[in-house]
Design an enzyme around this catalytic site. Structure first.
Site, PDB file in Angstrom:
ATOM      1  CG  HIS A  94      47.696  38.519 -29.167  1.00 21.25           C
ATOM      2  ND1 HIS A  94      48.135  39.304 -30.206  1.00 21.25           N
ATOM      3  CD2 HIS A  94      47.140  37.411 -29.725  1.00 21.25           C
ATOM      4  CE1 HIS A  94      47.849  38.695 -31.357  1.00 21.25           C
ATOM      5  NE2 HIS A  94      47.258  37.561 -31.098  1.00 21.25           N
TER       6      HIS A  94
ATOM      7  CG  HIS B 183      43.058  38.115 -32.611  1.00 24.86           C
ATOM      8  ND1 HIS B 183      42.582  36.968 -33.190  1.00 24.86           N
ATOM      9  CD2 HIS B 183      44.414  37.993 -32.596  1.00 24.86           C
ATOM     10  CE1 HIS B 183      43.583  36.161 -33.483  1.00 24.86           C
ATOM     11  NE2 HIS B 183      44.719  36.767 -33.133  1.00 24.86           N
TER      12      HIS B 183
ATOM     13  CD  GLU C  51      45.721  39.107 -35.750  1.00 20.30           C
ATOM     14  OE1 GLU C  51      46.394  39.394 -34.730  1.00 20.30           O
ATOM     15  OE2 GLU C  51      45.815  38.016 -36.340  1.00 20.30           O
TER      16      GLU C  51
END
Length: 386
Positions: free
Chosen positions: A131, A205, A342
């Site tokens: 991420h 998220h 996601e």
């Protein structure tokens, strides 16, 4: 890290309020350690469907959706105060990037140049960058303003990621537009431009529980994924590079199946991730806005549809949730108390030439749209594997 202010939770249990759509003036949610204020933007449509968003991490803090009786509940996990987001959050509700999901070994190449990132995740002891790195887009303060989109309330957030930030090349200008729709969807539009070739893969998220945040596990939620294939992973939870059919496996959600129906099956991929933490290859991959997934919670009747322009969606079943203090409802968070869907390009695409590219170049504009649309009612006639 510490911060001073907090926002009191709002417990809505009454029927839907009918009125005008609105974006209330932002309120202070807390202070960052350097003294900067973090603001909360509250968006409400005419039916009472509501999203609360803060400019730190572009986080969706609350999302109130109606059940079959019109009662609203907050269906995303998270916290009521900034200190918990700074110190305890597994990226609850945040925009993740510059590259969402995992990059194997924290390295990639563009042309003849190799870039090294900070490995900030070690699944099964194998390092990767997750991420965006140690300080991804979930950990920065965005510039925000209240706006409208198609007559509905919205908030626009902007952030400039400097050349070299977290090891990524190029100055990247990012814009996120959160807006509500008249038919109870939270719409997310992503835009980005760069002055050097760089990988970009942006996603939200949010951790969902359609029974309401803090109300137990999601194993009885009924999921349909418009995906005939998925990308299996190594023990480091990065794709092997294969694209395999879901037919005949626990990954087949092409017809309604509860999340818990086969989550405990003796399948190597489920054992590696301790549940689902896998990218699904969506049937519609031409960049048009298409239905990717439908989730129905039988007790409340809540239904969430996910529509996206992205080619993939990561199903994550909260396998790592272990927080006895819990969140807004002050109830413990345990594994599988939420699911994430996601929308994204595939994980580690920058190292996988056969995957859709995530490289953005100076002459291009990155654009992506995802909607999380809510309704409620009976789903008569559905055959669901439990």
């Amino acid at each position: 890290m510490q911060a001073a202010a907090a926002v009191v939770a709002l417990a809505w249990a009454g029927p839907l309020a009918i009125g005008a759509a609105s974006a209330n003036p932002p309120t202070v949610f807390g202070k960052l350690p350097d003294g900067r204020d973090v603001h909360l933007y509250s968006l409400t449509n005419a039916t009472g469907f509501r999203a609360d968003i803060i400019d730190y991490g572009a986080i969706v803090v609350r999302l109130f959706a109606p059940d079959r009786d019109g009662k609203l509940a907050d269906v995303v996990l998270g916290f009521d105060n900034l200190p918990d987001y700074l110190t305890r959050s597994p990226t609850f509700g945040a925009v993740v990037g510059r590259v969402a999901n995992r990059i194997a070994g924290g390295k990639f190449s563009i042309g003849e140049e190799t870039y090294t990132l900070t490995p900030n995740n070690r699944p099964n002891g194998i390092p990767c960058t997750l991420h965006g790195g140690k300080r991804g887009f979930d950990d920065v303060l965005w510039a925000a303003e209240s706006v409208e989109r198609d007559g509905q309330p919205a908030v626009r957030l902007r952030y400039t990621s400097a050349d070299g930030e977290e090891g990524f090349p190029g100055k990247l200008d990012v814009e996120i537009l959160y807006s509500l729709t008249a038919d109870n969807a939270l719409r997310i539009d992503y835009t980005a431009t760069t002055d050097r070739a760089t990988p970009v893969n942006l996603s939200n998220h949010s951790y969902f529980n359609l029974r309401g945040e803090g109300n137990g596990d999601v194993l009885g939620h009924e999921l349909t994924l418009n995906a005939q294939r998925y990308t299996p992973v190594t023990r480091g939870l990065v794709p092997t590079g294969e694209i395999l059919p879901v037919a005949g496996t626990p990954f087949d959600f092409s017809s309604p199946r509860t999340i818990g129906a086969q989550i405990g099956a003796a399948h190597e991929q489920l054992q590696i991730a301790n549940g689902y933490d896998h990218n699904f290859v969506l049937n519609s991959s031409d960049g048009s806005l298409a239905l990717a997934a439908t989730v129905r919670e039988p007790e409340s009747g809540r239904i969430m549809e996910v529509l996206t322009t992205e080619p993939g969606a990561q199903l994550y079943t909260g396998n790592g949730l272990r927080d006895p203090r819990g969140g807004k409802a002050a109830k413990p968070y345990a594994p599988r108390d939420a699911f994430c869907l996601e929308t994204q390009h595939f994980p580690d695409s920058v190292n996988q030439p056969a995957f859709p590219t995530t490289i953005l170049r100076p002459a291009q504009t990155f654009r992506s749209t995802t909607l999380y649309r809510f309704s409620a009612g009976q789903a008569a006639g559905l055959k669901v594997e439990r």
